[in-house]
Enzyme design. Structure first.
Site, short mmCIF file in Angstrom:
data_model
loop_
_atom_site.label_atom_id
_atom_site.label_comp_id
_atom_site.label_asym_id
_atom_site.label_seq_id
_atom_site.Cartn_x
_atom_site.Cartn_y
_atom_site.Cartn_z
N CYS A 47 0.48 -1.08 -0.20
CA CYS A 47 0.08 -0.05 -0.27
C CYS A 47 0.20 1.30 -0.22
CB CYS A 47 -1.01 -0.28 1.10
SG CYS A 47 -2.11 1.17 0.99
N HIS B 44 -3.99 -4.55 -0.17
CA HIS B 44 -3.12 -5.67 1.70
C HIS B 44 -2.73 -7.44 1.65
CE1 HIS B 44 -2.73 -1.73 4.04
NE2 HIS B 44 -3.46 -1.38 3.27
N GLU C 199 -1.52 -9.14 3.69
CA GLU C 199 -1.44 -9.55 4.84
C GLU C 199 -2.79 -10.15 5.71
OE1 GLU C 199 -0.67 -6.70 4.49
OE2 GLU C 199 -1.85 -5.27 6.25
N1 GLN Z 1 -1.60 6.64 2.83
C1 GLN Z 1 -1.95 5.35 1.66
C2 GLN Z 1 -3.56 6.02 0.64
O1 GLN Z 1 -4.03 6.70 1.90
C3 GLN Z 1 -1.61 4.20 1.62
C4 GLN Z 1 -2.79 4.13 2.51
C5 GLN Z 1 -2.03 2.65 3.61
O2 GLN Z 1 -0.98 1.84 2.92
N2 GLN Z 1 -3.07 1.60 3.89
O3 GLN Z 1 -3.40 5.73 -0.02
#
Ligand code: GLN
Length: 617
Positions: free
Chosen positions: A400, A526, A528
């Site tokens: 992300c 994500h 995970e």
């Molecule tokens: N801050 C970044 C976004 O909003 C990444 C978010 C995250 O890593 N969950 O896109």
């Protein structure tokens, strides 16, 4: 429907979540369909707006629910798919009741905690308990409800009162209470102290709930006399006292719990239809897994470069996903948390010791992970970590924000766009390589990100992740507001940063891979959240394999783990009767296939619990 309420006494953080998951795991192994509910008595509607320092990571569900990390434990232990309503908060209950009040549903009445809030809690639990959590749509038979906090907390009172009423609503044989309590063993004497447990049980009784089980958590095993003492002082039979001391891994908890005849207890108390005697292979997957975890001999060192490194729970799912993969590959995970800001040039001036220590930890690692995150702090340090992995050919996984960092670093240092940035971090940049997504509602923070399970499709490109996933179309969970700016994609790709997978509309960059690097991979989703102990997530598996120098041989073997690194399929197979694997030794290759052995020397093969001695002929 049968209900098991899990409450906590003395202090929080003694592993109530693991105990609740363990009950579920054991019952599931008995063939019972289980669902779980977590109650968090805080006023927030959900966990979405918490800093990870408050309660640990925010866990994301398929339906986009942002929930307590205990739901992650439940999903991993039981391999179920929970829904946002499986996490109840005071905020959700009040919002529900207030909406009804505005709607005129209670017209003419005074709306009160008792009975309106307590009724709403009971109705919510009864409604959610029947919702299926398994892919085949099977209806749950047992619902485990974990009440967060400890008995006596002001915030938890309406919930305790709701369950006091609930036990009569659903009848005795359908409801039981397990109270998880701490038994301290002060270092000076080493003696187990039962007083705190006695008083918390007394408090629970005073509120109208009697424990059917007392689960004692302690550092070291508790002896029989102490068990008897707890039984007599807390007015329960000795078999209603279960002791779980600190174990070598959480995978041991179901085994130790089962040895204390928990199945017999639930079978009897809740009149469950569990056939006896249990099959010979009962819980063998867990036993094998626990034995394997205890027998890992080699280490793999991974550095996690993040921002919330003071609290390990901030990265709970990432840590678990790394562990699942390391166990599958047969390595012991040695995880180092590096505070991203310490890698920055500014720290070199203000605190050179911290700076050099952080760099030393990074250099010592076999692989690097840059996890998700929000905001400016530590971003430059994450970019440094990306650069170092790219330039020194170190295995790298970005998740992300980690993907966004890899893009920014590449744009700055390879494309030469010096001020390239994300509009989250520098809204004024001339080269916004990461931008707000159109659906991002500014000003409204709760639940407004791109959340939950979405489809990602691989492009027709060379890709290691496509190979590791073994399919063209995957579904993973998301939580972000920003995305890679499509205007820069062709420029980035031309220089070697390939976007190998996109969303269904082909608008969003979901996976990037660096050409010519053995494992420089990042995902906008994500991965995970969907990793399971017996089914590790492919991006994590790739990182661990690459960090152990085994990625190429794994790929050459057709993405199958060798015997010491049993994959899920092999793990499932009944290898007491049938062994199918190939084994490489220093001297020669030995092939064992359904009992047929070809070899020229004597070797010993250890597979989990079973030791086979194979002799030529
Ligand atoms: N801050 C970044 C976004 O909003 C990444 C978010 C995250 O890593 N969950 O896109």
């Amino acid at each position: 429907m049968k209900y098991i309420l899990v409450t906590g006494g003395v202090i929080s953080g003694v592993g109530k979540g693991v105990i609740a998951s363990t009950f579920g795991t054991i019952l599931k192994c008995c063939g019972i369909q289980v669902t779980l509910i977590k109650i968090d008595p805080y006023i927030n509607i959900d966990a979405g707006t918490f800093s990870p320092y408050e309660h640990g990571e925010v866990y994301v569900l398929d339906d986009g629910g942002e929930v307590d990390l205990d739901l992650g434990n439940y999903e991993r232990f039981l391999d179920v798919t929970l829904h946002r309503d499986n996490n109840i908060t005071t905020g959700k209950i009040y919002q529900h009741v207030i909406n009804k009040e505005r709607n005129g549903d209670y017209l003419g009445k005074t709306v009160q905690v008792v009975p309106h809030i307590t009724d709403a809690i009971q109705e919510w639990v009864e409604r959610v308990a029947t919702v299926s959590v398994s892919p085949d749509g099977a209806k749950p038979e047992v619902c485990i409800v974990e009440l967060g906090g400890t008995i006596g907390d002001i915030e938890g009172m309406p919930f305790v009162e709701a369950f006091r009423q609930f036990q009569f609503r659903v009848k005795k044989e359908n409801f039981c209470v397990a109270h998880v309590s701490l038994v301290p063993q002060p270092k000076s004497t080493g003696e187990s102290k039962t007083k705190p447990t006695q008083s918390s049980v007394r408090e629970l009784r005073g509120l109208g709930l009697s424990p059917d089980l007392i689960v004692c958590r302690s550092e070291n095993p508790i002896n029989h006399d102490v068990k008897v003492k707890i039984s007599s002082f807390c007015h329960v039979a000795p078999e209603q006292v279960i002791c779980i001391h600190d174990l070598s891994s959480i995978y041991q908890v179901p085994i130790v719990m089962e040895q204390q005849r928990i199945v017999e207890f639930f079978r009897e108390r809740l009149k469950l239809d569990i056939p006896l005697p249990r099959p010979k292979k009962f819980m063998h997957k867990w036993k094998d897994l626990a034995a394997r975890v205890d027998n890992l001999r080699r280490d793999v060192h991974i550095a996690l470069v993040g921002k919330y490194t003071r609290l390990e729970d901030s990265y709970a799912s990432v840590t678990k996903a790394l562990q699942h993969s390391a166990i599958a590959v047969g390595y012991n995970l040695k995880l180092t948390y590096i505070e991203a800001a310490n890698l920055e040039k500014a720290t070199k001036l203000s605190n050179p010791v911290l700076y050099h220590e952080a760099w030393q930890m990074l250099c010592r690692s076999d692989g690097v992970l840059v996890p998700g995150g929000f905001g400016k702090r530590g971003m430059e340090g994450k970019l440094e970590a990306c650069r170092w992995c790219r330039e020194t050919v170190k295995p790298f996984l970005g998740i992300c924000l980690g993907l966004q960092a890899a893009v920014i670093e590449f744009a700055r240092n390879v494309l030469g766009l010096e001020d390239a940035d994300s509009s989250e971090i520098n809204p004024e940049t001339k080269h916004p390589v990461v931008i707000d997504m159109p659906e991002h509602t500014k000003g409204q923070m709760g639940g407004t990100m791109r959340l939950g399970k979405r489809v990602t499709e691989f492009e027709n490109k060379d890709s290691i992740l496509k190979y590791l996933y073994g399919k063209d179309r995957i579904e993973e969970r998301h939580r972000h507001r920003y995305e890679v700016n499509p205007e820069f994609v062709s420029q980035l790709e031309a220089a070697g940063l390939k976007f190998v997978a996109k969303d269904e509309q082909k608008e969003r960059m979901e996976i990037l891979e660096l050409k010519g690097h053995p494992y420089y991979v990042a995902t906008q989703f994500h991965p995970e959240y969907l990793s399971r102990p017996l089914a590790p997530s492919p991006p994590f598996l790739g990182l661990i394999l690459a960090s152990c120098g085994k990625l190429q041989s794994y790929v050459a073997r057709g993405c199958r783990l060798s015997p010491k690194q049993l994959s899920d399929d092999e793990f499932d197979s009944d290898y007491e009767d049938k062994v199918t694997f190939s084994l490489q030794t220093k001297l020669n290759s030995i092939f064992v296939s359904n009992g047929e052995i070809t070899s020229t020397s004597e070797v010993e093969v250890k597979t989990g619990l079973h030791k086979l001695t194979i002799t030529d002929g």
